[in-house]
Design an enzyme around this catalytic site. Sequence first.
Site, PDB file in Angstrom:
ATOM      1  N   MET A   1      37.130  41.493   6.338  1.00 44.16           N
ATOM      2  CA  MET A   1      38.243  40.503   6.503  1.00 44.16           C
ATOM      3  C   MET A   1      37.444  39.201   6.743  1.00 44.16           C
ATOM      4  SD  MET A   1      40.204  41.958  10.073  1.00 44.16           S
ATOM      5  CE  MET A   1      40.963  43.442   9.919  1.00 44.16           C
ATOM      6  N   GLU A  30      29.482  43.962   6.415  1.00 40.53           N
ATOM      7  CA  GLU A  30      29.675  42.924   7.143  1.00 40.53           C
ATOM      8  C   GLU A  30      31.208  42.392   7.275  1.00 40.53           C
ATOM      9  OE1 GLU A  30      27.617  39.653   4.720  1.00 40.53           O
ATOM     10  OE2 GLU A  30      28.266  40.665   3.041  1.00 40.53           O
ATOM     11  N   ARG A  31      31.340  41.354   7.612  1.00 36.17           N
ATOM     12  CA  ARG A  31      32.891  40.779   7.740  1.00 36.17           C
ATOM     13  C   ARG A  31      33.868  41.593   8.425  1.00 36.17           C
ATOM     14  NH1 ARG A  31      32.791  37.778   1.966  1.00 36.17           N
ATOM     15  NH2 ARG A  31      30.888  36.492   2.248  1.00 36.17           N
ATOM     16  N   MET A  32      33.446  42.054   9.517  1.00 31.96           N
ATOM     17  CA  MET A  32      34.544  42.778  10.275  1.00 31.96           C
ATOM     18  C   MET A  32      35.051  41.987  11.462  1.00 31.96           C
ATOM     19  SD  MET A  32      32.649  46.385  10.097  1.00 31.96           S
ATOM     20  CE  MET A  32      30.743  45.614  10.384  1.00 31.96           C
TER      21      MET A  32
END
Length: 132
Positions: A1, A30-32
Amino acid sequence: MLFGASDSYSADKKMQVTVALNHFGKGLVERMPRYRFGFIHVVNNDYNHWFLYAIGGTNNPIIICQGNRYSAPGFGAKEVTYRGLLKPAQWKNSNWVSQGDHFENGAFFTPSGNPSANKQFGANKMMPFKPG
């Protein structure tokens, strides 16, 4: 996300996002989530694996994490938070708060700014959380 158009689109300062009741598991890197600008409430999510980081942000987002469970992987990064290549002097006043979160297997959250930031941003209007 990924929330936020780009590091140069400052109109995203108006953005308000709640990320709630998700499971982030094996195979995620990554990007959670990852944020640029805005106000973000991360509540009652389950993070049981990540490779680089779980929650990231640049351009001074306000991040309030409440009631999440973070279980770091047996390898790689243990830190939940990631602020890009910024030096601490550049992010130390950004409001990143952890309240009621649960940490396992060496996971840790690096807070910054005002530990009571949620009160500045309408804590009584935010989604209530259960302890991680």
